[in-house]
Design an enzyme around this catalytic site. Structure first.
Site, short mmCIF file in Angstrom:
data_model
loop_
_atom_site.label_atom_id
_atom_site.label_comp_id
_atom_site.label_asym_id
_atom_site.label_seq_id
_atom_site.Cartn_x
_atom_site.Cartn_y
_atom_site.Cartn_z
N ASN A 154 115.94 56.86 30.47
CA ASN A 154 115.87 55.17 30.15
C ASN A 154 115.27 55.00 29.02
O ASN A 154 113.89 55.23 29.22
CB ASN A 154 115.38 54.59 31.52
CG ASN A 154 115.25 53.28 31.19
OD1 ASN A 154 115.83 52.41 30.26
ND2 ASN A 154 114.46 52.63 32.25
N LYS A 165 114.31 52.37 27.54
CA LYS A 165 113.68 51.04 27.59
C LYS A 165 113.70 50.44 25.95
O LYS A 165 114.57 50.75 25.47
CB LYS A 165 112.28 51.27 28.04
CG LYS A 165 112.45 51.92 29.55
CD LYS A 165 110.83 51.99 30.22
CE LYS A 165 111.17 52.78 31.53
NZ LYS A 165 109.80 52.84 32.21
N HIS A 180 115.76 47.89 37.74
CA HIS A 180 114.53 48.42 37.21
C HIS A 180 113.40 47.51 37.71
O HIS A 180 113.46 46.55 37.58
CB HIS A 180 114.57 48.55 35.85
CG HIS A 180 113.70 49.75 35.32
ND1 HIS A 180 112.28 49.46 35.22
CD2 HIS A 180 113.86 51.22 35.21
CE1 HIS A 180 111.70 50.50 35.01
NE2 HIS A 180 112.36 51.55 34.82
N GLU A 215 110.66 47.15 35.94
CA GLU A 215 110.40 46.32 34.89
C GLU A 215 111.03 45.02 34.83
O GLU A 215 110.73 43.88 34.51
CB GLU A 215 110.50 47.05 33.43
CG GLU A 215 109.39 48.16 33.42
CD GLU A 215 109.79 49.47 32.86
OE1 GLU A 215 110.61 49.28 31.96
OE2 GLU A 215 109.07 50.37 32.97
N GLU A 230 112.33 54.83 42.15
CA GLU A 230 111.28 54.86 41.45
C GLU A 230 109.97 54.02 41.96
O GLU A 230 109.71 52.87 41.84
CB GLU A 230 111.55 54.27 40.03
CG GLU A 230 112.66 54.85 39.35
CD GLU A 230 112.70 54.45 37.90
OE1 GLU A 230 112.79 55.49 37.14
OE2 GLU A 230 112.77 53.50 37.51
N GLY A 267 105.28 55.53 34.17
CA GLY A 267 104.80 55.41 33.00
C GLY A 267 103.20 55.62 32.92
O GLY A 267 102.32 55.24 32.15
N SER A 316 107.40 59.38 36.04
CA SER A 316 106.37 60.31 35.16
C SER A 316 106.97 61.68 35.34
O SER A 316 106.22 62.60 35.82
CB SER A 316 104.87 60.30 35.70
OG SER A 316 104.46 59.11 35.36
O1 LIG Z 1 111.01 54.05 34.39
C1 LIG Z 1 111.29 55.00 34.54
C2 LIG Z 1 112.56 55.40 34.25
O2 LIG Z 1 113.42 54.21 34.41
C3 LIG Z 1 110.32 56.13 34.57
O3 LIG Z 1 109.35 56.08 33.50
P1 LIG Z 1 108.41 57.30 32.90
O4 LIG Z 1 109.24 58.50 33.04
O5 LIG Z 1 107.85 56.84 31.66
O6 LIG Z 1 107.47 57.17 34.12
#
Ligand SMILES: O=C(CO)COP(=O)(O)O
Length: 250
Positions: free
Chosen positions: A9, A11, A94, A96, A166, A172, A212
């Site tokens: 992803n 983003k 997601h 976010e 997640e 992140g 992560s």
């Molecule tokens: O949100 C994520 C994938 O959709 C995970 O992000 P990270 O791997 O940067 O923690």
């Protein structure tokens, strides 16, 4: 039998030129793998990515879509628009999107229904916040996220669903759920689906872990029996890291 999947992803990262460089590197280095490999670039670069990966086994997927067929929704993208450029898998839910764009379970349920109505595959994301984990509420939260967005679906719809657990506190942050925590939650998710539907559906759905995942922890996380792969953020932006993670699928 459920499939192994590693998805990146991206983003809101990578402009067109950077997208082309990363895709060229990924195509060139892609190892022989039994995992389905997917990347989700930003909307504006989806077409270019589809074109670039024409002769690659890497699938281009979308990060989001709107639930309406079309209409006055400035800045939004419909299922038909994605299908029209050859994208038929979409990430929905997601954290976010939930946190920064006000996407509630109710909105997400509508998006899932809209995508499935067009025969798209849905990668549905969910997971608890840190305070839920600390208070021991994480199982309840995850169960309600699944129930509110997915458990009204017909059993037949589940062949088009991929789940991505997640935990928000691991996204992140560099802090990963331990392989044991991931396994415990993934097993709980399968049990919850068994209760809502049946064992066949629970055992056939791929459940990815996200948060992560890096080259140095992927093998251990992916080795857990109920973890079918990963949804990767930061590490998917670096070709060598993403490739190393893909190689972590046994
Ligand atoms: O949100 C994520 C994938 O959709 C995970 O992000 P990270 O791997 O940067 O923690």
């Amino acid at each position: 039998m459920r499939s192994k999947i590693v998805a990146g992803n991206w983003k809101m990262n990578k402009d067109l030129a950077e997208t082309e460089v990363l895709l060229a590197e990924l195509s060139a280095k892609l190892p022989d793998t039994k995992a389905e490999v997917m990347v989700a670039p930003t909307f504006v670069n989806l077409s270019a990515a589809v074109d670039k990966l024409k002769s690659s086994s890497i699938e281009v997927i979308a990060q989001n879509m709107h639930f309406a067929e079309n209409g006055a929704y400035t800045g939004e993208i419909s299922a038909n628009m994605l299908l029209g450029i050859g994208v038929d898998t979409v990430i929905i839910g997601h954290s976010e999107r939930r946190a920064y764009f006000g996407e509630t379970d109710e909105i997400l349920a509508k998006k899932v229904v809209a995508a499935l109505a067009k025969n798209m595959r849905v990668m549905f994301c969910f997971g608890e916040e840190l305070e839920d984990r600390k208070s021991g509420n994480h199982f309840k939260i995850v169960e309600s996220q699944l129930k509110n967005a997915l458990f009204s679906l017909d059993a037949s719809a589940w062949s088009k669903i991929i789940l991505a657990y997640e935990p928000v506190w691991a996204i992140g942050t560099g802090e990963t759920a331990s392989p044991e925590q991931a396994q415990e939650m993934h097993a709980f998710i399968r049990k919850t689906i068994t209760n809502a539907y049946d064992t066949g559906i629970a055992n056939n759905v791929s459940i990815l872990y996200g948060g992560s995942v890096k080259p140095n922890n992927a093998v251990e996380i992916f080795s857990k029996p109920d973890v079918d792969g990963g949804l990767i953020g930061g590490a998917s932006l670096v070709a060598d890291d993403f490739i190393a993670i893909i190689k972590g699928i046994a």
